[in-house]
Design an enzyme around this catalytic site. Sequence first.
Site, PDB file in Angstrom:
ATOM      1  N   LYS A  28      93.158  46.003 -38.152  1.00  0.00           N
ATOM      2  CA  LYS A  28      92.517  47.251 -38.580  1.00  0.00           C
ATOM      3  C   LYS A  28      92.156  47.231 -40.065  1.00  0.00           C
ATOM      4  O   LYS A  28      91.073  47.663 -40.458  1.00  0.00           O
ATOM      5  CB  LYS A  28      93.447  48.433 -38.287  1.00  0.00           C
ATOM      6  CG  LYS A  28      92.897  49.769 -38.766  1.00  0.00           C
ATOM      7  CD  LYS A  28      93.736  50.910 -38.239  1.00  0.00           C
ATOM      8  CE  LYS A  28      95.156  50.840 -38.760  1.00  0.00           C
ATOM      9  NZ  LYS A  28      95.486  51.819 -39.762  1.00  0.00           N
ATOM     10  N   ARG A 103      96.881  61.884 -37.403  1.00  0.00           N
ATOM     11  CA  ARG A 103      98.040  61.298 -36.761  1.00  0.00           C
ATOM     12  C   ARG A 103      98.657  62.249 -35.730  1.00  0.00           C
ATOM     13  O   ARG A 103      99.463  61.824 -34.904  1.00  0.00           O
ATOM     14  CB  ARG A 103      99.093  61.000 -37.830  1.00  0.00           C
ATOM     15  CG  ARG A 103      99.647  59.599 -37.770  1.00  0.00           C
ATOM     16  CD  ARG A 103     100.654  59.431 -38.880  1.00  0.00           C
ATOM     17  NE  ARG A 103     100.159  58.575 -39.948  1.00  0.00           N
ATOM     18  CZ  ARG A 103     100.199  57.260 -39.919  1.00  0.00           C
ATOM     19  NH1 ARG A 103     100.707  56.631 -38.889  1.00  0.00           N
ATOM     20  NH2 ARG A 103      99.740  56.553 -40.914  1.00  0.00           N
TER      21      ARG A 103
END
Length: 231
Positions: A28, A103
């Site tokens: 990522k 998140r």
Amino acid sequence: MFSVSLCLCVKEKPVKAIVLFGSPGSGKGTQAKMLTECLGVPHISTGDMLRDSIRHGDQLGTAVVARMQSGALVSDEVVNRLVEERISRPEAGSGFVLDGYPRTLAQAERLCEWLDGRGIREVVIHLAVDYNVIIARLTGRRQCPRCGTLYNIGSHPPQVDGACDLDGEKLVIRDDDSESVIRERLAAYERQTHPVLQFFLKAGRRVVEVDASYDPPSAVFQKVSQALEPR
Ligand SMILES: [Zn+2]
């Protein structure tokens, strides 16, 4: 690493907000870097932001430190404010890559409201990986206990088996690279990310799954770039 023509063509895409998800070992960080270099937009990582905020000792940062020191998680509200401050800056005017945010569901809802309120289109990219491939990749990590240099017996081996190129020290496997720890990290990632991705899907947002298990970063980047093209 990637062609100039690809960069130029990506630059014209109207997607402004890229929300990047990727499991441990998915590469990522590399994709975020390639995207920000290619598009010329900031990489907004909540981890980096919290560290910055704390280092500069600003008011919000101080509140964050106090909470972290008391062992509490940083609240959604604080994280939302930090992110919104950052994505409102002029340098994020032509777009941004979000990494590590949202998140939680509350963060995801807030982000969607923020984007919708400004007419900014987003694409959610999930770098998905085959767990067994990732475990093989992550467990291949070796480190020199003396100088800290990292190796990977699969992709970046030392010249002499098991010894550091720089000082000859015997390489070791770091504790957090042991398989059970990796499986736990992957499971934790899954528990945290799955509901957030589901939220985006149910809300009819654009979510693109990119398989990052086998391909080199440049090939993964090609797929990521395709995901930015208008439907
Ligand atoms: Zn060394």
